[in-house]
Design a protein around this motif. Structure first.
Motif, PDB file in Angstrom:
ATOM      1  N   ALA A 269     -41.696  28.086  15.996  1.00 31.80           N
ATOM      2  CA  ALA A 269     -40.818  27.961  17.163  1.00 31.80           C
ATOM      3  C   ALA A 269     -41.642  28.122  18.426  1.00 31.80           C
ATOM      4  O   ALA A 269     -42.685  28.788  18.413  1.00 31.80           O
ATOM      5  CB  ALA A 269     -39.718  29.032  17.121  1.00 31.80           C
ATOM      6  N   VAL A 270     -41.181  27.505  19.505  1.00 37.87           N
ATOM      7  CA  VAL A 270     -41.773  27.742  20.819  1.00 37.87           C
ATOM      8  C   VAL A 270     -40.697  28.394  21.673  1.00 37.87           C
ATOM      9  O   VAL A 270     -39.595  27.846  21.814  1.00 37.87           O
ATOM     10  CB  VAL A 270     -42.262  26.433  21.482  1.00 37.87           C
ATOM     11  N   VAL A 271     -40.994  29.580  22.171  1.00 34.01           N
ATOM     12  CA  VAL A 271     -40.015  30.294  22.994  1.00 34.01           C
ATOM     13  C   VAL A 271     -40.654  30.654  24.338  1.00 34.01           C
ATOM     14  O   VAL A 271     -41.869  30.795  24.444  1.00 34.01           O
ATOM     15  CB  VAL A 271     -39.488  31.586  22.310  1.00 34.01           C
TER      16      VAL A 271
ATOM     17  N   ILE B  71     -34.490  34.906  26.761  1.00 32.63           N
ATOM     18  CA  ILE B  71     -35.491  34.144  26.019  1.00 32.63           C
ATOM     19  C   ILE B  71     -34.904  32.775  25.733  1.00 32.63           C
ATOM     20  O   ILE B  71     -33.803  32.655  25.197  1.00 32.63           O
ATOM     21  CB  ILE B  71     -35.876  34.852  24.709  1.00 32.63           C
ATOM     22  N   SER B  72     -35.649  31.757  26.107  1.00 32.93           N
ATOM     23  CA  SER B  72     -35.189  30.391  25.893  1.00 32.93           C
ATOM     24  C   SER B  72     -35.971  29.801  24.716  1.00 32.93           C
ATOM     25  O   SER B  72     -37.191  29.906  24.657  1.00 32.93           O
ATOM     26  CB  SER B  72     -35.448  29.615  27.179  1.00 32.93           C
ATOM     27  N   VAL B  73     -35.241  29.215  23.780  1.00 33.89           N
ATOM     28  CA  VAL B  73     -35.904  28.581  22.635  1.00 33.89           C
ATOM     29  C   VAL B  73     -36.133  27.118  23.000  1.00 33.89           C
ATOM     30  O   VAL B  73     -35.185  26.356  23.182  1.00 33.89           O
ATOM     31  CB  VAL B  73     -35.035  28.699  21.364  1.00 33.89           C
ATOM     32  N   LEU B  74     -37.392  26.732  23.121  1.00 32.86           N
ATOM     33  CA  LEU B  74     -37.715  25.355  23.520  1.00 32.86           C
ATOM     34  C   LEU B  74     -37.688  24.414  22.316  1.00 32.86           C
ATOM     35  O   LEU B  74     -37.339  23.248  22.437  1.00 32.86           O
ATOM     36  CB  LEU B  74     -39.091  25.301  24.191  1.00 32.86           C
ATOM     37  N   ALA B  75     -38.091  24.935  21.156  1.00 26.22           N
ATOM     38  CA  ALA B  75     -38.060  24.128  19.921  1.00 26.22           C
ATOM     39  C   ALA B  75     -38.197  25.066  18.734  1.00 26.22           C
ATOM     40  O   ALA B  75     -38.810  26.130  18.842  1.00 26.22           O
ATOM     41  CB  ALA B  75     -39.209  23.127  19.906  1.00 26.22           C
ATOM     42  N   ALA B  76     -37.609  24.665  17.609  1.00 25.32           N
ATOM     43  CA  ALA B  76     -37.709  25.494  16.400  1.00 25.32           C
ATOM     44  C   ALA B  76     -37.520  24.627  15.170  1.00 25.32           C
ATOM     45  O   ALA B  76     -36.759  23.660  15.201  1.00 25.32           O
ATOM     46  CB  ALA B  76     -36.646  26.595  16.420  1.00 25.32           C
ATOM     47  N   ALA B  77     -38.213  24.984  14.099  1.00 27.67           N
ATOM     48  CA  ALA B  77     -38.059  24.236  12.846  1.00 27.67           C
ATOM     49  C   ALA B  77     -38.316  25.166  11.667  1.00 27.67           C
ATOM     50  O   ALA B  77     -39.106  26.104  11.754  1.00 27.67           O
ATOM     51  CB  ALA B  77     -39.039  23.064  12.811  1.00 27.67           C
TER      52      ALA B  77
END
Ligand code: KG4
Ligand code: ZN
Length: 369
Positions: A23-25, A32-38
């Motif tokens: 994930a990119v946070v 905290i903003s989650v920019l992408a996650a997999a």
């Protein structure tokens, strides 16, 4: 440790068990903003063996980790040089599996000249509940508000496939273990009983679906350790009790009684977890804890969520459960804990790290040389 003023952008990596996750946070204004996650699950592989073979888990992680990281970096719109740090789970978990994530993190930290934030898997679970916000349903890709400063001291119950632990937090990243399982974890017991009932691995969630059709009072299984005088758990005896029940039921009637057995077992586990958590709250005087957290894979269980909600209502303490989508292993929770670790200056060089299969949450840095 030094306090960091800059708001971090973190790539988080999790490979402690059978999910490869990245994930990119990014820290925003008190959020905290989650920019992408997999997440890439290995469940189909482990279903063939009816459980996890650590080396097979490691091999699967190796196969998917690079494209998974590339995907979240691309979706998150970040280049390596724009990151503040790489966060990674260093334990507890399966050593061969943990090593894959750590090796990826070390390599990227070396190439990008970034520090590493080592994260304890259990603190990741705890932070997924701490940032969930009271009663708010948050989607997995989202903004997570920081908890209020008056959230501490708090009590957290982490229930997963590998752990059942009651943890007290005096403040951010300060943990004290009040009790844990002496043998099987709650999720492990769910999986083993599910197998006895002929459900495919990992059977926890399927067992809970089966239990919906059953009568929880049809079988009276024991509630282990309720009178042990401490806050520890034990689920292996309960699992054995169910095993004898299954073996003692002829196959024709077993089919009809599977749902009742599932419901009776689930009820026994839920009641044990709820009553032990209640004891932990009572022991410290009910005013003491400001917040109760529920996290880990088993926290997705609706009967457990309901039982904890009822108890916390009676005890007059607010309850925050991890969002269902973040109960199972994921990297968002590692990124969430990492942001707080960053703020406290928990940063290390890529050379100074190793994995620790039995890492305690009380000392997340004990594996640093
Ligand atoms: O946190 P997690 O993904 O992995 C570990 O850190 O261990 O937890 C996985 C565990 C498995 O044992 C799985 O069967 C259990 O959580 N689980 C459930 C439910 N959903 C997942 N157990 C009971 N009811 C559920 N709904
Ligand atoms: Zn976990």
């Amino acid at each position: 440790m030094e306090q960091k003023a800059e708001r971090p952008v973190v790539l988080a990596i999790e490979t402690s068990c059978d999910e490869t996750a990245a994930a990119v946070v990014e820290e925003k204004e008190k959020a905290i903003s989650v920019l992408a996650a997999a997440v890439a699950s290995q469940v189909d592989v482990h279903r063939l063996t009816g459980g996890i073979v650590p080396e097979a888990a490691a091999r699967e992680h190796v196969g998917v980790i690079r494209p998974l990281i590339e995907k979240v970096m691309r979706h998150g719109g970040k280049k390596g040089r724009e990151l503040s740090a790489v966060a990674v789970t260093v334990g507890p978990g399966l050593a061969p599996a943990l090593s894959v994530g750590l090796t990826a993190a070390r390599t990227l930290a070396f190439i990008w000249k970034k520090p590493i934030i080592p994260v304890n898997h259990l603190e990741g679970h705890v932070y997924s509940a701490l940032l969930a916000g009271a009663g708010k349903a948050q989607s997995p890709i989202s903004n997570f508000q920081f908890p209020n400063d008056d959230a501490f001291p708090l009590l957290a119950l982490v229930v997963s496939g590998g752990h059942t632990v009651l943890v007290e937090m005096a403040g951010h990243l300060q943990y004290k273990v009040l009790g844990s399982t002496r043998d099987d974890a709650a999720g492990e017991a769910f999986d083993k009983v599910a197998r006895l009932l002929g459900l495919p691995y990992p059977g926890g969630s399927q067992l809970s679906q089966l239990a919906r059709r059953g009568d929880p009072r049809a079988f009276s299984f024991s509630r282990p350790m309720l009178r042990s005088g401490d806050l520890d758990f034990s689920f292996s005896g309960l699992k054995t009790e169910v095993m004898y029940t299954v073996r003692g039921t002829d196959s024709a009637s077993l089919k009809a009684r599977r749902a009742d057995i599932a419901a009776g077992f689930q009820q026994a586990v839920v009641e044990t977890l709820v009553r032990k958590t209640e004891s932990a709250l009572r022991r410290s005087g009910k005013k003491r804890y400001r917040l109760l957290l529920l996290a880990g894979g088993v926290a997705a269980n609706e009967a457990l969520r309901g039982g904890m909600k009822a108890m916390s209502g009676e005890m007059n303490i607010p309850l925050q459960s991890a969002p269902p989508a973040l109960c199972g292993d994921n990297a968002i929770m590692i990124g969430q804990a990492a942001v707080f670790a960053w703020r406290q200056g928990r940063l290390t060089d890529w050379r100074r790290l190793d994995v620790s299969a039995r890492l305690s949450i009380e000392n997340p840095l004990s594996n640093l040389s």
